[in-house]
Write an enzyme that holds these catalytic residues in place. Structure first.
Site, PDB file in Angstrom:
ATOM      1  N   LYS A  22     -26.370   4.928  34.595  1.00  0.00           N
ATOM      2  CA  LYS A  22     -26.296   5.026  33.129  1.00  0.00           C
ATOM      3  C   LYS A  22     -26.616   6.451  32.692  1.00  0.00           C
ATOM      4  CE  LYS A  22     -29.928   3.710  30.403  1.00  0.00           C
ATOM      5  NZ  LYS A  22     -30.354   4.707  29.403  1.00  0.00           N
ATOM      6  N   ASN A  23     -27.710   7.005  33.203  1.00  0.00           N
ATOM      7  CA  ASN A  23     -28.177   8.296  32.696  1.00  0.00           C
ATOM      8  C   ASN A  23     -27.409   9.487  33.248  1.00  0.00           C
ATOM      9  OD1 ASN A  23     -29.924   6.849  31.166  1.00  0.00           O
ATOM     10  ND2 ASN A  23     -31.753   7.324  32.364  1.00  0.00           N
ATOM     11  N   ARG A  92     -29.796   6.425  21.191  1.00  0.00           N
ATOM     12  CA  ARG A  92     -30.365   7.772  21.124  1.00  0.00           C
ATOM     13  C   ARG A  92     -29.485   8.799  21.822  1.00  0.00           C
ATOM     14  NH1 ARG A  92     -34.393  10.170  20.327  1.00  0.00           N
ATOM     15  NH2 ARG A  92     -34.130  11.397  22.219  1.00  0.00           N
ATOM     16  N   CYS A 116     -37.654   4.820  19.538  1.00  0.00           N
ATOM     17  CA  CYS A 116     -37.713   3.459  20.093  1.00  0.00           C
ATOM     18  C   CYS A 116     -39.176   3.158  20.387  1.00  0.00           C
ATOM     19  CB  CYS A 116     -36.843   3.350  21.333  1.00  0.00           C
ATOM     20  SG  CYS A 116     -37.380   4.423  22.655  1.00  0.00           S
ATOM     21  N   ARG A 121     -39.619   9.978  20.179  1.00  0.00           N
ATOM     22  CA  ARG A 121     -38.378  10.575  20.694  1.00  0.00           C
ATOM     23  C   ARG A 121     -37.808  11.623  19.721  1.00  0.00           C
ATOM     24  NH1 ARG A 121     -36.236   6.709  24.378  1.00  0.00           N
ATOM     25  NH2 ARG A 121     -35.140   8.410  25.399  1.00  0.00           N
ATOM     26  N   PRO A 122     -38.604  12.606  19.311  1.00  0.00           N
ATOM     27  CA  PRO A 122     -38.106  13.617  18.368  1.00  0.00           C
ATOM     28  C   PRO A 122     -36.986  14.454  18.971  1.00  0.00           C
ATOM     29  CG  PRO A 122     -40.172  14.316  19.320  1.00  0.00           C
ATOM     30  CD  PRO A 122     -39.954  12.906  19.793  1.00  0.00           C
ATOM     31  N   ASP A 124     -36.716  17.805  17.885  1.00  0.00           N
ATOM     32  CA  ASP A 124     -37.057  19.153  17.395  1.00  0.00           C
ATOM     33  C   ASP A 124     -36.668  20.253  18.380  1.00  0.00           C
ATOM     34  OD1 ASP A 124     -38.929  17.946  19.081  1.00  0.00           O
ATOM     35  OD2 ASP A 124     -40.528  19.275  18.425  1.00  0.00           O
ATOM     36  N   LEU A 125     -36.870  20.018  19.660  1.00  0.00           N
ATOM     37  CA  LEU A 125     -36.548  21.068  20.648  1.00  0.00           C
ATOM     38  C   LEU A 125     -35.031  21.218  20.806  1.00  0.00           C
ATOM     39  CD1 LEU A 125     -37.773  23.167  22.509  1.00  0.00           C
ATOM     40  CD2 LEU A 125     -37.840  21.447  24.336  1.00  0.00           C
ATOM     41  N   ASP A 305     -39.217   5.833  34.208  1.00  0.00           N
ATOM     42  CA  ASP A 305     -38.383   4.646  33.974  1.00  0.00           C
ATOM     43  C   ASP A 305     -38.713   3.504  34.932  1.00  0.00           C
ATOM     44  OD1 ASP A 305     -35.342   6.452  33.043  1.00  0.00           O
ATOM     45  OD2 ASP A 305     -37.228   6.074  32.009  1.00  0.00           O
ATOM     46  N   ARG A 397     -28.625  -3.104  27.823  1.00  0.00           N
ATOM     47  CA  ARG A 397     -28.314  -1.687  27.567  1.00  0.00           C
ATOM     48  C   ARG A 397     -28.136  -0.936  28.881  1.00  0.00           C
ATOM     49  NH1 ARG A 397     -32.443   1.539  24.610  1.00  0.00           N
ATOM     50  NH2 ARG A 397     -30.941   3.087  25.312  1.00  0.00           N
TER      51      ARG A 397
END
Ligand code: EPZ
Length: 416
Positions: A22-23, A92, A116, A121-122, A124-125, A305, A397
């Site tokens: 998935k990732n 996300r 979540c 889970r910002p 900003d970076l 994970d 998911r």
């Protein structure tokens, strides 16, 4: 119902084929936006996060077709650069489209992707680093619009390692003007896969798998056919489940070379692990103590994970233990559910302390997020009696059909 019913106590035996990652699939699908033409991505897992990513690509004007695990994406008619809020909010990983769309069209408007339960889970970076490459970003309450007449390669000295930021910067850099350096870059196998996909399409990237990536912008990339490797986290999930129930399972296609920290932990807990060229053989319960505890970390450390999965293994091991979560601020949501099954676990700050109990008992428990939900299934497979794991959609998911896979390995499990 959106649930899974499990009658625990069966050992897992046999073989299961591990699905595509998935990732790794999600950033590769986003990367196809950089290529004008039709790319073919093999071994894409049939999971809801991939479904949402493909819907997002279609909403941008891409033509998407799917035959089994082969996905074809034609970006020749890319028309929009605003993403539908319902898909962005659900997933996300939509943030991964930001870098690619800016490189291809120079303009993106999107809502802030949802957080979540595992953390805020910002982003900003993501935004700060893209601004340094010449992107103008105007934010408002719901989201932001980003514009870049052209992207400029720069040296990024990041304050911490981020998989998603590394991926976004790679996608923004491959067609940028000049050279981009990312340090410290994430070293996850999924980063290496993304780099391999882009290199096969003509990108100039060095340092994949190290903490320093150097990307020299090129004028264009060409369509490719690419095979996504098996999912190391799904493989680790089934490995942990076997450690919970006992048994002997061959994980076909499991990427042994990318699971070393997990396999080492399993061996320390007394499980037999044999790496073969086409997968990993797992035998026996995890019934030894992890004296020195378990601390999650960026790759090649123990993956966050699989933290919930190994919490279940430790809860069933008959020994005390502790786990420290260093990546996300709220990834112990499974603890109350496990305690309802009879586990004895307490959380103090970033650490969970696990004490031995004789058994876990079946209960009705709630999946609150993807990996915690999978861990509750593993716990139910080993528990005495019947369990119902609700909110199965979280598990869907990331897992193609977790109940079918476990049933084929001998578990008494069905959709409810
Ligand atoms: C990726 O998430 C994975 N998701 C996650 O897998 C995985 O747990 C995580 O990497 C860590 O390995 C996908 O690949 C789709 P990060 P990502 O940016 O990229 C903070 C699963 O179960 N941060 O490496 O979102 C962030 O809050 C999922 O498959 C900022 O503060 O993770 C976290 O605390 C769960 N600001 C830390 O960095 C930012 O702008 C590391 O997150 C970005 C991140």
């Amino acid at each position: 119902m959106d649930a899974i019913r499990i009658y625990g106590g069966n050992c897992l035996t046999g073989q299961t084929k591990i699905q595509g990652s998935k990732n790794a699939s999600l950033p590769v699908l986003a990367a196809t936006l950089l290529i004008n033409g039709t790319c073919e991505v093999e071994n894409c897992p049939n999971i809801s996060d991939v479904f949402h990513m493909l819907r997002l690509l279609e909403s941008l004007g891409c033509k998407v077709t799917r035959e089994e695990g082969l996905v074809r994406i034609d970006t020749g008619q890319l028309s929009a650069c605003d993403m539908p809020a319902d898909s962005v909010g659900v997933m996300r990983s939509s943030i991964m489209l930001l870098g690619a769309l800016l490189a291809r069209t120079g303009s993106v408007c999107m809502e802030y992707p949802g957080g979540c339960v595992i953390g805020k889970r910002p982003i900003d970076l993501h935004l700060r680093t893209l601004r340094r490459m010449g992107v103008e970003i105007v934010e408002n309450e719901e989201g932001f619009c980003a514009h870049a007449a052209s992207l400029a390669g720069v040296l990024h000295e990041l304050p911490f390692v981020s998989v998603g930021v590394t991926e976004n910067l790679i996608l923004a850099a491959v067609l940028a003007k000049g050279i981009t350096v990312i340090h410290p870059a994430a070293r996850e196998p999924e980063i290496q896969v993304l780099c391999a996909f882009l290199q096969s399409a003509g990108a100039r990237i060095s340092g994949a798998g190290t903490d320093r990536l150097v990307i020299e912008g090129v004028d264009s990339l060409h369509p490719v056919r690419f095979h996504v490797p098996a999912d190391r986290i799904v493989a680790g999930t089934y490995l942990a489940a076997c450690m919970c129930t006992g048994g002997r399972v061959f994980l076909q296609d499991a990427p042994c070379q990318h699971m070393q920290s997990v396999l080492e932990c399993a061996r320390r807990m007394g499980t037999e692990i044999i790496c073969q060229k086409d997968g990993v053989l797992v035998a026996g319960r995890g019934c030894a103590a992890l004296e020195e505890g378990l601390i999650t970390a960026c790759y090649p450390g123990f993956p966050t994970d699989l933290q919930s999965l190994f919490m279940v293994v430790m809860a069933l091991s008959g020994h005390s233990g502790w786990i420290e979560e260093t990546v996300f601020e709220n990834r112990f949501r499974i603890v109350p559910e496990l305690c309802r099954m009879g586990a004895d676990i307490t959380v103090q700050g970033a650490r969970a302390y696990i004490r031995p109990v004789n058994r876990l008992c079946g209960a009705i428990v709630e999946a609150k997020e993807l990996r915690g939900g999978a861990a509750l299934v593993a716990a139910a497979l080993a528990a005495e009696g019947t369990s119902i794991v609700t909110d199965r959609h979280y598990i869907d998911r990331g897992y193609e059909d977790i109940s079918l896979s476990f049933r084929e390995l001998g578990a008494d499990i069905e959709l409810a």
